[in-house]
Design an enzyme around this catalytic site. Structure first.
Site, short mmCIF file in Angstrom:
data_model
loop_
_atom_site.label_atom_id
_atom_site.label_comp_id
_atom_site.label_asym_id
_atom_site.label_seq_id
_atom_site.Cartn_x
_atom_site.Cartn_y
_atom_site.Cartn_z
N LYS A 22 20.73 -2.93 68.36
CA LYS A 22 19.47 -2.15 68.05
C LYS A 22 19.22 -1.91 66.62
O LYS A 22 17.93 -1.96 66.30
CB LYS A 22 20.08 -0.57 68.53
CG LYS A 22 19.02 0.53 67.93
CD LYS A 22 19.22 1.85 68.73
CE LYS A 22 20.29 2.59 67.76
NZ LYS A 22 19.78 3.13 66.57
N ASN A 23 20.21 -1.88 65.87
CA ASN A 23 20.05 -1.53 64.43
C ASN A 23 19.68 -2.78 63.48
O ASN A 23 19.15 -2.78 62.37
CB ASN A 23 21.13 -0.97 63.58
CG ASN A 23 21.33 0.59 64.24
OD1 ASN A 23 20.38 1.09 64.88
ND2 ASN A 23 22.47 1.16 63.92
N CYS A 118 17.41 14.88 61.14
CA CYS A 118 17.79 14.72 62.36
C CYS A 118 19.04 15.37 62.69
O CYS A 118 19.70 16.09 61.84
CB CYS A 118 17.95 13.26 62.67
SG CYS A 118 19.46 12.44 62.36
N ARG A 123 19.12 13.38 55.90
CA ARG A 123 19.13 11.95 56.03
C ARG A 123 17.59 11.74 55.13
O ARG A 123 16.56 11.14 55.78
CB ARG A 123 18.75 11.32 57.43
CG ARG A 123 20.23 11.41 57.95
CD ARG A 123 20.05 10.78 59.53
NE ARG A 123 20.01 9.52 59.41
CZ ARG A 123 19.86 8.59 60.51
NH1 ARG A 123 19.79 9.19 61.65
NH2 ARG A 123 19.87 7.16 60.59
N ASP A 309 29.26 4.80 63.02
CA ASP A 309 28.67 4.92 64.51
C ASP A 309 29.61 4.83 65.51
O ASP A 309 29.16 4.77 66.96
CB ASP A 309 27.38 3.56 64.53
CG ASP A 309 26.23 4.16 63.66
OD1 ASP A 309 25.55 3.26 63.51
OD2 ASP A 309 26.19 5.06 63.07
N ARG A 401 18.67 5.81 73.88
CA ARG A 401 17.93 5.14 72.56
C ARG A 401 18.69 3.88 72.18
O ARG A 401 18.21 3.04 71.68
CB ARG A 401 18.20 6.34 71.59
CG ARG A 401 17.12 7.43 71.85
CD ARG A 401 17.19 8.33 70.69
NE ARG A 401 16.69 7.64 69.51
CZ ARG A 401 16.49 8.22 68.17
NH1 ARG A 401 16.83 9.51 68.02
NH2 ARG A 401 16.16 7.40 67.18
C1 EPZ Z 1 21.45 3.33 59.70
O1 EPZ Z 1 20.91 4.54 59.33
C2 EPZ Z 1 21.64 3.13 61.21
N1 EPZ Z 1 20.50 3.30 61.62
C3 EPZ Z 1 22.31 4.46 61.46
O2 EPZ Z 1 22.89 4.28 62.81
C4 EPZ Z 1 24.00 4.31 60.94
O3 EPZ Z 1 24.64 5.52 61.16
C5 EPZ Z 1 23.76 4.40 59.29
O4 EPZ Z 1 22.89 3.22 59.03
C6 EPZ Z 1 24.88 4.25 58.49
O5 EPZ Z 1 25.58 2.94 58.99
C7 EPZ Z 1 19.80 2.23 61.84
O6 EPZ Z 1 19.94 0.88 61.26
C8 EPZ Z 1 18.35 2.28 62.56
P1 EPZ Z 1 21.91 5.31 55.59
P2 EPZ Z 1 20.27 4.95 57.63
O7 EPZ Z 1 20.65 5.06 54.76
O8 EPZ Z 1 19.81 3.69 57.32
C9 EPZ Z 1 22.07 9.19 53.02
C10 EPZ Z 1 22.71 4.82 65.15
O9 EPZ Z 1 23.60 5.65 65.78
N2 EPZ Z 1 20.74 8.47 52.27
O10 EPZ Z 1 22.71 4.03 55.13
O11 EPZ Z 1 19.22 5.85 57.90
C11 EPZ Z 1 22.05 9.46 54.31
O12 EPZ Z 1 21.67 10.48 54.59
C12 EPZ Z 1 22.31 5.35 64.06
O13 EPZ Z 1 22.60 3.86 65.59
C13 EPZ Z 1 20.13 9.42 51.44
O14 EPZ Z 1 20.84 10.32 50.82
O15 EPZ Z 1 21.64 5.20 57.10
C14 EPZ Z 1 23.27 9.06 54.70
O16 EPZ Z 1 24.05 10.18 54.57
C15 EPZ Z 1 22.47 6.83 63.35
N3 EPZ Z 1 18.92 8.93 50.79
C16 EPZ Z 1 23.94 8.10 53.98
O17 EPZ Z 1 22.92 8.07 52.68
C17 EPZ Z 1 18.51 7.85 51.31
O18 EPZ Z 1 17.35 7.38 50.81
C18 EPZ Z 1 23.65 6.58 54.74
O19 EPZ Z 1 22.54 6.57 55.14
C19 EPZ Z 1 18.89 6.87 52.38
C20 EPZ Z 1 20.13 7.53 52.92
#
Ligand code: EPZ
Length: 422
Positions: A22-23, A118, A123, A309, A401
């Site tokens: 998915k990701n 969310c 996020r 995840d 999802r």
């Molecule tokens: C991706 O989300 C995945 N989603 C998530 O999977 C996964 O949990 C996550 O990466 C971590 O591996 C998709 O790929 C669609 P991040 P993403 O940016 O990109 C903070 C699932 O269950 N952050 O690596 O949103 C954020 O809040 C989903 O399939 C900022 O502060 O994750 C988090 O605490 C859930 N500012 C941390 O960094 C930003 O601009 C990591 O987030 C971006 C992120």
């Protein structure tokens, strides 16, 4: 709203096909916006998030044909007729933000709704925006939307170091950099396999990228990209989830298409807990080593560390392990919402901030529980498979999802599980 009813039915044995990630698909799909030529994805997962991304791309003027029962996505963005990603779609799925970089890089302007938070955390998308600003974008945040422009109509190469690892921000910046003028170097970039898969697809389209899988990505911008056909990489989170089935229930499951390089740290943790993982010709075969699963400590980290995840699903296993385990969630600020639901099933879990202490019990008991987010929902199903009696998991739209045909895949291994529509 549908619910899933699962009744503990002892050891489970059989083979489970693992779908495309998915990701990975959610970042490969927006890549169609980078080119006027067709981009076709194969091995695509059949999930509601993919349908949402399809809806979003179509709203921008892209053509997206879902073929072969959704396994093939034939896309074409000959031109982008609408550069605004509307709140009504973006609020349904945060990954919608991944159309920002490609639209901005292709046409020099884009308007994308802020995604909103969310269940698992605020996020924010500040890193996405900072990386694009480093590449010359001007960003005006007003009325809930990001109004982005590239002066002169084209982004320019830049050196940008992420203050901390972000999967989505790395993906947005990587896609944007492929069409920027000059060279971009992304430091402290995410190393997830989904990003390596995106890089491989972009390279097929003519992008010049080096370093995927490492924390430094170097991209030499080109004037235009071509079309391509690309298979979506196997879903390591679905893989890890089904690897936990024989761990929590007993029996033996072969995960078809599974690859050890996708689940390294996770498989090591399973081994430490007393679960054996062996590579076969068809994938990964998993079973308990000698009957009992031992408590282990888990800390979630960016890849190649233990994936956030899979934290909820691992917690379900540790609820029945012998001893006390400590789980530390270091990626998201609120990702233990499955704990109160597992406690309803008789689990012993103490949550303090980002740390959960789990003391194993002999047997969980079936109960009515509620899914709160995608991975929490499947952890409740795992618990239900091993529990005594019947578990009813409500709000399974969360599950749909990220997991295709869960009931079918588990029933094929002997599980007593069915979906009921309310
Ligand atoms: C991706 O989300 C995945 N989603 C998530 O999977 C996964 O949990 C996550 O990466 C971590 O591996 C998709 O790929 C669609 P991040 P993403 O940016 O990109 C903070 C699932 O269950 N952050 O690596 O949103 C954020 O809040 C989903 O399939 C900022 O502060 O994750 C988090 O605490 C859930 N500012 C941390 O960094 C930003 O601009 C990591 O987030 C971006 C992120």
């Amino acid at each position: 709203m549908d619910s899933i009813v699962v009744t503990g039915n002892g050891a489970l044995t059989g083979a489970i096909p693992i779908a495309g990630a998915k990701n990975a698909c959610l970042t490969l799909m927006p890549a169609t916006l980078l080119s006027e030529e067709p981009l076709t994805l194969t091995n695509a997962p059949r999930l509601s998030d993919i349908a949402t991304m399809t809806q979003l791309l179509r709203s921008l003027g892209a053509e997206v044909a879902s073929l072969q029962d959704g396994l093939v996505l034939a896309m074409s963005s000959h031109d982008i007729s609408n550069h605004t990603a509307d709140y009504d779609i973006v609020r349904k799925m945060r990954a919608s933000i991944l159309v920002l970089g490609p639209m901005l890089a292709r046409d020099g302007h884009a308007v994308v709704s802020l995604p909103g938070g969310c269940a698992i955390g605020a996020r924010p998308v500040d890193l996405h925006l900072r990386a694009l600003e480093a590449m010359g974008a001007t960003l005006d945040l007003r009325d809930g939307y990001i109004h982005a422009k590239a002066p002169g109509g084209r982004l320019k190469g830049a050196v940008f170091e992420f203050p901390f690892v972000s999967v989505g921000a790395t993906e947005n910046a990587l896609m944007a950099a492929t069409l920027a003028k000059g060279t971009t170097v992304l430091k402290n970039a995410a190393r997830e396999p989904e990003i390596a898969d995106l890089a491989r697809c972009l390279r097929k389209m003519g992008a010049q990228i080096e370093g995927e899988g490492t924390s430094t990505l170097t991209i030499q911008g080109v004037d235009r990209l071509n079309g391509a056909t690309h298979p979506v990489v196997t879903d390591r989170i679905e893989l890890g989830t089904y690897m936990l089935v024989p761990a929590i229930c007993g029996g033996e499951i072969e995960c078809l298409g599974g690859r050890m390089d996708l689940v390294g740290a996770f498989a090591e943790k399973l081994d430490e807990a007393g679960v054996s993982v062996t590579e076969t010709e068809r994938g990964l075969k998993v079973s308990r080593k000698n009957g009992q699963v031992r408590a282990v400590n888990v800390t979630t980290e960016p890849f190649p560390g233990f994936p956030t995840d899979l934290q909820a699903q691992m917690m379900a296993l540790l609820c029945t392990a012998s001893g006390t385990s400590v789980l530390e969630e270091k990626i998201f600020e609120n990702r233990f919402m499955h704990a109160p639901e597992l406690i309803r099933m008789g689990a012993r879990i103490d949550v303090h901030g980002g740390t959960a202490r789990v003391t194993g019990v002999d047997k969980l008991r079936g109960a009515r529980v509620m899914a709160t987010d995608l991975r929490a929902s499947v952890s409740l199903i795992l618990a239900g498979l091993a529990a005594e009696g019947e578990t009813v998991v409500s709000r399974v739209y969360h599950l749909d999802r990220g997991y295709e045909r869960v009931e079918e895949k588990l029933r094929a291994c002997g599980a007593q599980i069915e979906r009921i529509s309310a």
